[in-house]
Design a protein around this motif. Structure first.
Motif, PDB file in Angstrom:
ATOM      1  N   ARG A  68       0.887  -1.222   0.074  1.00 24.53           N
ATOM      2  CA  ARG A  68       0.045   0.050  -0.172  1.00 24.53           C
ATOM      3  C   ARG A  68       1.023   1.364  -0.157  1.00 24.53           C
ATOM      4  O   ARG A  68       1.840   1.365   0.836  1.00 24.53           O
ATOM      5  CB  ARG A  68      -0.833  -0.240   1.334  1.00 24.53           C
ATOM      6  CG  ARG A  68      -1.924  -1.192   1.091  1.00 24.53           C
ATOM      7  CD  ARG A  68      -2.770  -1.178   2.243  1.00 24.53           C
ATOM      8  NE  ARG A  68      -3.557  -2.556   2.609  1.00 24.53           N
ATOM      9  CZ  ARG A  68      -4.611  -2.734   2.127  1.00 24.53           C
ATOM     10  NH1 ARG A  68      -5.077  -2.035   1.258  1.00 24.53           N
ATOM     11  NH2 ARG A  68      -5.093  -3.801   2.134  1.00 24.53           N
ATOM     12  N   ASP A  72      -3.686   6.338  -2.391  1.00 20.07           N
ATOM     13  CA  ASP A  72      -4.923   5.143  -2.648  1.00 20.07           C
ATOM     14  C   ASP A  72      -4.400   4.383  -3.806  1.00 20.07           C
ATOM     15  O   ASP A  72      -5.324   3.366  -4.204  1.00 20.07           O
ATOM     16  CB  ASP A  72      -6.331   5.804  -2.955  1.00 20.07           C
ATOM     17  CG  ASP A  72      -6.359   6.429  -4.010  1.00 20.07           C
ATOM     18  OD1 ASP A  72      -5.393   6.863  -4.797  1.00 20.07           O
ATOM     19  OD2 ASP A  72      -7.495   7.001  -4.423  1.00 20.07           O
ATOM     20  N   GLY A  91      -7.895   3.183  -5.815  1.00 19.66           N
ATOM     21  CA  GLY A  91      -9.088   3.243  -5.325  1.00 19.66           C
ATOM     22  C   GLY A  91      -9.095   2.519  -4.167  1.00 19.66           C
ATOM     23  O   GLY A  91      -8.110   2.111  -3.352  1.00 19.66           O
ATOM     24  N   ILE A  92     -10.455   2.246  -3.503  1.00 18.82           N
ATOM     25  CA  ILE A  92     -10.673   1.654  -2.337  1.00 18.82           C
ATOM     26  C   ILE A  92     -11.003   0.189  -2.562  1.00 18.82           C
ATOM     27  O   ILE A  92     -11.789  -0.280  -3.424  1.00 18.82           O
ATOM     28  CB  ILE A  92     -12.072   2.288  -1.693  1.00 18.82           C
ATOM     29  CG1 ILE A  92     -11.479   3.771  -1.243  1.00 18.82           C
ATOM     30  CG2 ILE A  92     -12.282   1.481  -0.515  1.00 18.82           C
ATOM     31  CD1 ILE A  92     -12.780   4.557  -0.939  1.00 18.82           C
ATOM     32  N   ASP A  95     -13.765  -4.806   1.462  1.00 17.29           N
ATOM     33  CA  ASP A  95     -13.431  -5.359   2.692  1.00 17.29           C
ATOM     34  C   ASP A  95     -12.852  -6.523   2.794  1.00 17.29           C
ATOM     35  O   ASP A  95     -12.171  -6.983   3.686  1.00 17.29           O
ATOM     36  CB  ASP A  95     -14.908  -4.823   3.760  1.00 17.29           C
ATOM     37  CG  ASP A  95     -15.070  -3.609   3.783  1.00 17.29           C
ATOM     38  OD1 ASP A  95     -14.221  -2.552   3.938  1.00 17.29           O
ATOM     39  OD2 ASP A  95     -16.119  -3.340   4.051  1.00 17.29           O
TER      40      ASP A  95
END
Length: 153
Positions: A68, A72, A91-92, A95
């Protein structure tokens, strides 16, 4: 009078056939960008697609490969056992995205790196996308239950 009816029927059938062919061609033309072919990492390494081709890649997230960055952007490797491909995603992440878990990404291969525009992860403990499961089975890497097997009670 019978000849006129026969001619009219032939004309209607011909017009219907032309309309059907035209509508099929228009639907195919409209969907040309919406079709994403699925490839496993082994298939991508063996025959890399064109940089302009959008496709889906799927497999397991290689353990220890998730990096990471400050922004982002996330870099990781997806594998099916014998081959792995580096993936860059901005991006995201979902989960449920984690190492050694199934994922499917949509994007393009640019200079040997898969640049993903979308990442999907499995949604529960037993789900694996069909394409990913089949690719892992072909490579002998599938470790889950056989979905065709009878449930045990």
């Amino acid at each position: 009078m019978k000849s006129l009816k026969k001619t009219r029927r032939i004309q209607i059938i011909a017009v219907a056939a032309v309309a059907l062919a035209l509508s099929t061609a228009l639907i195919g033309y409209a969907m040309r960008d919406g079709i994403n072919f699925f490839r496993s990492p082994s298939q991508v390494v063996e025959t890399p697609p064109e940089p302009t081709e959008v496709f889906r890649i799927g497999g397991l997230v290689e353990p220890g490969s998730i990096v990471r960055g400050q922004s982002d952007t996330v870099i990781f490797r997806v594998t099916d056992g014998p081959a792995s491909v580096e993936v860059h995603f901005r991006g995201i992440l979902p989960d449920l995205f984690s190492e050694n878990e199934g994922m499917v990404g949509t994007g393009r291969l640019v200079d040997g790196v898969f640049v993903a525009s979308e990442i999907l992860a499995k949604h529960d403990e037993t789900y694996m996308p069909r394409e990913v499961m089949e690719a892992l089975k072909e490579q002998g890497e599938w470790r889950g239950p056989d979905p065709q097997a009878e449930p045990q009670t």
